[in-house]
Design an enzyme around this catalytic site. Sequence first.
Site, PDB file in Angstrom:
ATOM      1  N   GLY A  79       0.817  -1.217   0.000  1.00  0.00           N
ATOM      2  CA  GLY A  79       0.000   0.000   0.000  1.00  0.00           C
ATOM      3  C   GLY A  79       0.848   1.263   0.000  1.00  0.00           C
ATOM      4  O   GLY A  79       0.529   2.241  -0.688  1.00  0.00           O
ATOM      5  N   ASP A  80       1.936   1.250   0.762  1.00  0.00           N
ATOM      6  CA  ASP A  80       2.847   2.398   0.789  1.00  0.00           C
ATOM      7  C   ASP A  80       3.471   2.615  -0.590  1.00  0.00           C
ATOM      8  O   ASP A  80       3.658   3.753  -1.025  1.00  0.00           O
ATOM      9  CB  ASP A  80       3.958   2.156   1.819  1.00  0.00           C
ATOM     10  CG  ASP A  80       3.416   1.744   3.173  1.00  0.00           C
ATOM     11  OD1 ASP A  80       2.346   2.234   3.554  1.00  0.00           O
ATOM     12  OD2 ASP A  80       4.064   0.917   3.846  1.00  0.00           O
TER      13      ASP A  80
END
Length: 303
Positions: free
Chosen positions: A248-249
């Site tokens: 996600g990052d």
Amino acid sequence: MIYTMTLNPSVDYIMELENFQKGGLNRTLNESAFPGGKGINVSRVLYRLEVSSVALGFAGGFTGNFIETFLKDEGINTDFVNIEEMSRINVKVKADDETEINANGPEIKEGHLVALLDKIRKLTSEDILILAGSIPKTVPKNFYGIIAEQCEKQGTKIVIDAEKSLLESVLPFKPFLIKPNHHELGEIFDTEIKTEEDAIYYGELLKKKGVQNVIVSMAEKGALLFTGDNVFYSDVPKGELKSSVGAGDSTVAGFIAGMVNGLNRKEAFRLGTAAGSATAFSIGLCTKEKIDSLLNKITITEK
């Protein structure tokens, strides 16, 4: 300039064992240590995409020194507020299965918060601030909201990737980007996202709250981008899932890298999806080569 904020960074100490014997002596096969935290992950992926950033947050003790030195050695700028207590260590034991032991983190005092806010006040309308991850237990729950209010006054763009309790105080200040996964999107509206139609319905509701761009990741089912009057769907390329940590990052880093390099939002979304997938298919964070190899394997359609 892009700034990332990790309020509770860590040294992630990873120990690989052939098997784990509870209550007995265990010896490792391999050991490694990396700086951990969602904002730090974003900075590391941005650097691999040849985009500069400055990592903000709190760091202290020999672990804080390790985090700063590691990032600087990778070529990443840092501007942490120095604290008295040491930054936390998170232990990850990989054997037949994976066990994690995460520390709570150090005490953050009022003076530390003031010092960090002083740094935020120096940002301008040309800057982007990415708020990512959890906060230390001694930091007020609305601290992200306090930061967002200050950024709104300055015209600084806000990106946030955090759980519902931290996200809600930021929504009134119309963040540039929010990136929940479908579980987190459901939590925001106290419901369960079961289908793509559910994700579209609630993603549009979130955008109506004033968020400029929303990316909803749905793991192997792809991702959705809500931007302007458009909703785009991205599939995910085929590959072997090795770890979802940091995916996600990486998506956030890819999207922001695309935007600052002049891509339109659809193509920035493609880059974000490629970066997230590249990390999911890797041990550790993605490389630029891995991202580039996936770009042409992603199809984006308008809903």
